[in-house]
Motif scaffolding. Sequence first.
Motif, PDB file in Angstrom:
ATOM      1  N   TYR A  79      36.323  39.727  26.911  1.00 39.49           N
ATOM      2  CA  TYR A  79      36.044  38.461  27.594  1.00 39.49           C
ATOM      3  C   TYR A  79      34.766  38.612  28.420  1.00 39.49           C
ATOM      4  CZ  TYR A  79      40.910  37.793  26.327  1.00 39.49           C
ATOM      5  OH  TYR A  79      42.088  37.715  25.618  1.00 39.49           O
ATOM      6  N   LYS A  80      34.014  37.534  28.412  1.00 40.91           N
ATOM      7  CA  LYS A  80      32.768  37.520  29.170  1.00 40.91           C
ATOM      8  C   LYS A  80      32.693  36.203  29.935  1.00 40.91           C
ATOM      9  CE  LYS A  80      27.769  37.965  28.596  1.00 40.91           C
ATOM     10  NZ  LYS A  80      26.650  38.113  27.625  1.00 40.91           N
ATOM     11  N   GLU A  81      32.396  36.327  31.193  1.00 41.08           N
ATOM     12  CA  GLU A  81      32.286  35.121  32.009  1.00 41.08           C
ATOM     13  C   GLU A  81      30.845  34.619  32.008  1.00 41.08           C
ATOM     14  OE1 GLU A  81      33.798  35.948  35.872  1.00 41.08           O
ATOM     15  OE2 GLU A  81      35.898  35.805  35.240  1.00 41.08           O
ATOM     16  N   LYS A  82      30.745  33.289  31.872  1.00 39.65           N
ATOM     17  CA  LYS A  82      29.429  32.670  31.801  1.00 39.65           C
ATOM     18  C   LYS A  82      29.365  31.525  32.822  1.00 39.65           C
ATOM     19  CE  LYS A  82      26.334  30.277  28.586  1.00 39.65           C
ATOM     20  NZ  LYS A  82      26.168  29.750  27.196  1.00 39.65           N
ATOM     21  N   THR A  83      28.319  31.495  33.592  1.00 41.10           N
ATOM     22  CA  THR A  83      28.125  30.438  34.585  1.00 41.10           C
ATOM     23  C   THR A  83      27.496  29.226  33.911  1.00 41.10           C
ATOM     24  OG1 THR A  83      27.821  32.081  36.334  1.00 41.10           O
ATOM     25  CG2 THR A  83      27.066  29.834  36.776  1.00 41.10           C
ATOM     26  N   TYR A  93      30.373  25.943  37.437  1.00 44.68           N
ATOM     27  CA  TYR A  93      31.692  26.531  37.226  1.00 44.68           C
ATOM     28  C   TYR A  93      31.564  27.714  36.269  1.00 44.68           C
ATOM     29  CZ  TYR A  93      31.593  23.743  32.933  1.00 44.68           C
ATOM     30  OH  TYR A  93      31.235  23.199  31.727  1.00 44.68           O
ATOM     31  N   THR A  94      32.613  28.522  36.231  1.00 47.54           N
ATOM     32  CA  THR A  94      32.620  29.732  35.389  1.00 47.54           C
ATOM     33  C   THR A  94      33.466  29.498  34.150  1.00 47.54           C
ATOM     34  OG1 THR A  94      32.341  31.135  37.320  1.00 47.54           O
ATOM     35  CG2 THR A  94      33.124  32.191  35.327  1.00 47.54           C
ATOM     36  N   GLU A  95      32.901  29.861  33.008  1.00 48.19           N
ATOM     37  CA  GLU A  95      33.603  29.695  31.734  1.00 48.19           C
ATOM     38  C   GLU A  95      33.841  31.068  31.120  1.00 48.19           C
ATOM     39  OE1 GLU A  95      31.810  28.225  27.730  1.00 48.19           O
ATOM     40  OE2 GLU A  95      32.507  26.435  28.775  1.00 48.19           O
ATOM     41  N   THR A  96      35.040  31.283  30.650  1.00 41.49           N
ATOM     42  CA  THR A  96      35.383  32.559  30.019  1.00 41.49           C
ATOM     43  C   THR A  96      35.226  32.442  28.506  1.00 41.49           C
ATOM     44  OG1 THR A  96      36.939  33.091  31.789  1.00 41.49           O
ATOM     45  CG2 THR A  96      37.167  34.312  29.733  1.00 41.49           C
TER      46      THR A  96
END
Length: 456
Positions: A79-83, A93-96
Amino acid sequence: MEHTNKQNKTKNWIKTSITARMLMVGFLVIILLIPLFYIENLIGERSHRQTQVINEINQQWGNEVLLYGPILSIPYRTYKEKTVTDKKTKKVYTETIENINYAYFFPEKLNINSNINPEEKKRGIYTTAVYKSDIDIHGSFIKPTFDDIEVADEDIIWNKAKIIIKSSNVKGVNKANLKLDNTDYEFITKYNSQKNYDFNILSFHILETKNLKKDQLSFKKPLQFNLGFSIKGSEQIRFIPTGKQTEAQIVSNWKTANFFGEFLPFNEDKINENGFDAQWKILDINRPFGQQHFNGIPDLTEFAFGVNFMIPIDEYQKSERSVKYGFLVIGLTFLIFFLIQTMSKINIHPFQYLMIGLALTMFYTLLVSVSEHSNFLKAYLIAGISVISLITMYSKSILKTLKFPIFIGFSLTALYTFIYVIIQLENYALLVGSIGLFLILGTVMFVSRKIDWNNG
């Protein structure tokens, strides 16, 4: 009248002057380098044609075999979080983002038993070695661990696990059956979109099974596998030691095998009168790579080991080495005639020197053409005897005596024998050549010591 006298003096000087004759002989030696250059190109073209034909035969039959595997492939989630910024509301917001990656695990034990039956394939005058092989590969996998990358158990996609094999040759595969414990699996070829037009660089094809059964992935005990592989190939066969402990045995009736690669057989009695029986034992500590890989399957070709079913004949290479001594042969032969002419006062016309030089260059065309249909020694003897006989008989008509042609024939025989010995030698070629040239120089200095070089 005075002009005529000058012309006559010039002609007489050319005929009688040692300097003029030396210049003429040197010029002819340089001129004869031109046909030697074309002969060397001819040998290169014939050698290139041989390589092309052999590659065509190998491609139609089945190219070299390099086996890499079996390998246990297990996908897992990361999983990588993307702003992300909303364009309308400007809210951040942060999207996984979920990614599917693959982990690759090598066997704990790998045993390879291969029985290979090579044969020669011919097309015209060219020959290559091809073979049929029956390969039995068995071993075991232990339970994979993802501790190195800290993947949660729920993110491991066990139901998508597969066994894969990478092979440089799928065209020659006649059988590829895998048994995991008591379950049979068939392999499916994955399309390789990368075309390889360079025969010197191997491109791998991937064979993979369908998804493994869930109950086989509990790993309460090591997962046993048995892979039956039947494949046609050419020239050589190699394996990559992926097992933590890899043992291999290759048996064949081929008597001119060459073992090569990162690891060599450990048994000293590997070659016998019936062929060879070579054995390897390789531990993980012997190689600089581990048993699990999370960033793709690494290219481990450089660590492969195997056997080359070579045909120990390379007539073009020997012929090319012979041509490199062409300048020496022509120069020394002309020097012999020059010394005879100088000491005996027998006149030799430049045209006669040219004919002798062309006869010497014919040696190499005879050598190449005959060696394509016979072995190098027979070709060398035929070409040498033909050229030496021709020059000896021609010199008899020039020199009008018997002793000088006999001496020339003996000298040419010794020279061609000397060059043949140098060609056969590898480690001592430079040493023997240097000693030989030193002796030749000493002989010339001794013979020419009484010549009056100041006369002309």
